[in-house]
Design a protein around this motif. Structure first.
Motif, PDB file in Angstrom:
ATOM      1  N   LEU A  16       0.829  -1.209   0.000  1.00 11.23           N
ATOM      2  CA  LEU A  16       0.000   0.000   0.000  1.00 11.23           C
ATOM      3  C   LEU A  16       0.864   1.259   0.000  1.00 11.23           C
ATOM      4  O   LEU A  16       1.651   1.477   0.920  1.00 11.23           O
ATOM      5  CB  LEU A  16      -0.913   0.021   1.223  1.00 11.23           C
ATOM      6  N   GLY A  17       0.688   2.110  -1.015  1.00 10.75           N
ATOM      7  CA  GLY A  17       1.351   3.397  -1.051  1.00 10.75           C
ATOM      8  C   GLY A  17       0.468   4.478  -0.444  1.00 10.75           C
ATOM      9  O   GLY A  17      -0.609   4.201   0.097  1.00 10.75           O
ATOM     10  N   LEU A  18       0.898   5.745  -0.554  1.00 10.76           N
ATOM     11  CA  LEU A  18       0.153   6.854   0.044  1.00 10.76           C
ATOM     12  C   LEU A  18      -1.245   6.978  -0.549  1.00 10.76           C
ATOM     13  O   LEU A  18      -2.227   7.149   0.177  1.00 10.76           O
ATOM     14  CB  LEU A  18       0.933   8.159  -0.148  1.00 10.76           C
ATOM     15  N   THR A  19      -1.350   6.879  -1.860  1.00 11.99           N
ATOM     16  CA  THR A  19      -2.661   7.011  -2.507  1.00 11.99           C
ATOM     17  C   THR A  19      -3.608   5.916  -2.040  1.00 11.99           C
ATOM     18  O   THR A  19      -4.787   6.170  -1.740  1.00 11.99           O
ATOM     19  CB  THR A  19      -2.518   6.957  -4.038  1.00 11.99           C
ATOM     20  N   ASP A  20      -3.110   4.686  -1.973  1.00  9.54           N
ATOM     21  CA  ASP A  20      -3.937   3.580  -1.503  1.00  9.54           C
ATOM     22  C   ASP A  20      -4.359   3.796  -0.052  1.00  9.54           C
ATOM     23  O   ASP A  20      -5.508   3.554   0.320  1.00  9.54           O
ATOM     24  CB  ASP A  20      -3.177   2.257  -1.607  1.00  9.54           C
TER      25      ASP A  20
END
Length: 419
Positions: A16-20
């Motif tokens: 999971l990245g920031l957008t996710d």
């Protein structure tokens, strides 16, 4: 292939990245609560609904600050269960974990029933059961897909609700009936506090990112940013909604509705917004349910690893190493509650349990080194959580206290006998 407990592969994958992460947080807050809590909150706060929204937002901000600090230090699945365990002791961690699981399973049941009521009021329970099973199927496919769905739902909710707010403020609805008076007995400190408790149900998803700590890339940097961004967006949106509803229709009208946003849209200059918001309520509640079941199952996973719950629930299965057993057990309990739940009562019960959870998080944050300002924020968060929890309707307080006491007793006995 099934992975055995204790293997190195038991660590969850960081995808999971920031957008996710922001998408998961937004979808958790922009779910069923957005479409149902303004009515009971208006019934308690009356003309002070906007004050209650702001106070709930400030309390959420204090909790988010403490949670983000702790999540950066302990980027593990489990949230305040882990923080309480590490900073205050195993007993307090268990209380936080039990409060989270109990409160959020009730929230999941409320979300599923909200979907059922919007789709087929006469068959809401049957529809809710189908929805829970569908969400379970998505969860079992892996978190990346769930996060993507959450992000799309959150963006759609924000766009359409902003359109609704603009239409309501620029072309106020004209009703044939005399506007209902402010609900009797509403307002005052007690009314605002109880409204804050109901509204907290809509705000509480901001820390969902922390419960997914083991799956977030660069958690020390990503988690605080994701929490701050998602909470800021939602607070601004809730303020606009409360202004639009109370300024154009009044607190009495809002308090008398079951679906205040959709019903207000149906009598607006753009009546097609009403059915659109009803459809959106189903989609948004489904997205929030999707994100929330992930968070609950990860807390179950963390508690099972520490043997506060059956160790078999800590097993990770499948090619993506997911806690499928924990997810199935959580879904089972949600289905049981779906046939028993009363929407307003279960929201109050959920808020009580989750406020206790965040009280433990704030108490844990007080033990961290930091500036005096951060300590004041954590102290205010702790006091605010306790005050709002005990001022909720007595039925919610009594039921929540009994459930938490039973869970705490079982957990503390298990801890004592293992020492």
């Amino acid at each position: 292939m099934t992975t055995s407990p204790g293997a190195s592969s038991q660590a969850l994958s960081r995808r999971l990245g920031l957008t996710d992460a922001v998408g998961v947080g937004l979808a958790s807050m922009l779910g069923a609560g957005l479409f149902v809590v303004f009515a009971p909150a208006a019934a308690q706060a009356g003309s002070l609904l906007l004050v209650a929204v702001v106070v709930a937002g400030l309390l959420a901000t204090a909790n988010a600050t403490s949670t983000a600090r702790l999540a950066a230090l302990y980027p593990e699945s489990g949230g305040a269960y882990v923080y309480g365990r590490e900073r205050l002791g195993v007993k307090w961690g268990h209380l936080a974990g039990w409060g989270f699981i109990s409160g959020k399973i009730a929230s999941c049941a409320a979300m599923a029933l909200t979907i059922g009521v919007h789709i087929a009021p006469g068959w809401s329970q049957a529809v809710a059961v189908v929805v829970v099973l569908a969400v379970l199927a998505l969860d079992l496919q892996g978190i990346q897909r769930s996060a993507g769905v959450a992000r799309v739902i959150a963006l759609t909710v924000i766009a359409l609700v902003l359109v609704f707010v603009v239409v309501l403020l620029t072309s106020p609805p004209v009703t044939a009936d005399t506007p209902p008076p402010t609900p009797p007995g509403s307002g005052g400190v007690l009314g605002v506090a109880q409204a804050v408790g109901f509204l907290f149900f809509a705000f509480a998803g901001y820390a969902r990112v922390a419960t997914l700590g083991e799956e977030v890339v660069e958690p020390r940097r990503t988690i605080p940013r994701a929490v701050a961004i998602s909470l800021g967006i939602v607070l601004a949106l809730y303020v606009l909604i409360s202004l639009a509803l109370t300024h154009t229709l009044g607190a009495g009208w809002v308090a008398a509705r079951e679906a205040p946003l959709a019903e207000a849209a149906e009598i607006s200059a753009w009546p097609w917004l009403g059915p659109a918001l009803r459809v959106l309520a189903v989609v948004a509640a489904g997205g929030a349910l999707l994100a929330l079941t992930l968070g609950v199952s990860r807390t179950v996973l963390a508690m099972a690893r520490d043997r506060h719950l059956p160790p078999s629930l800590a097993r990770l299965d499948g090619p993506h190493h997911l806690p499928r057993r924990a997810e199935c057990v959580v879904a089972g309990f949600i289905i049981v509650l779906v046939v028993l739940v009363d929407l307003r009562g279960v929201i109050g019960f959920s808020s009580f349990c989750v406020l206790v959870y965040y009280a433990v998080a704030n108490a844990s944050a007080l033990t961290l080194p930091g500036s005096p300002l951060l300590r004041v924020v954590s102290a205010l968060g702790l006091l605010g959580c306790v005050a709002v929890a005990v001022l909720l309707p007595w039925q919610s307080v009594v039921t929540g206290a009994v459930v938490l006491a039973i869970g705490a007793f079982i957990g503390w006995v298990r801890h004592t006998t293992r020492e």
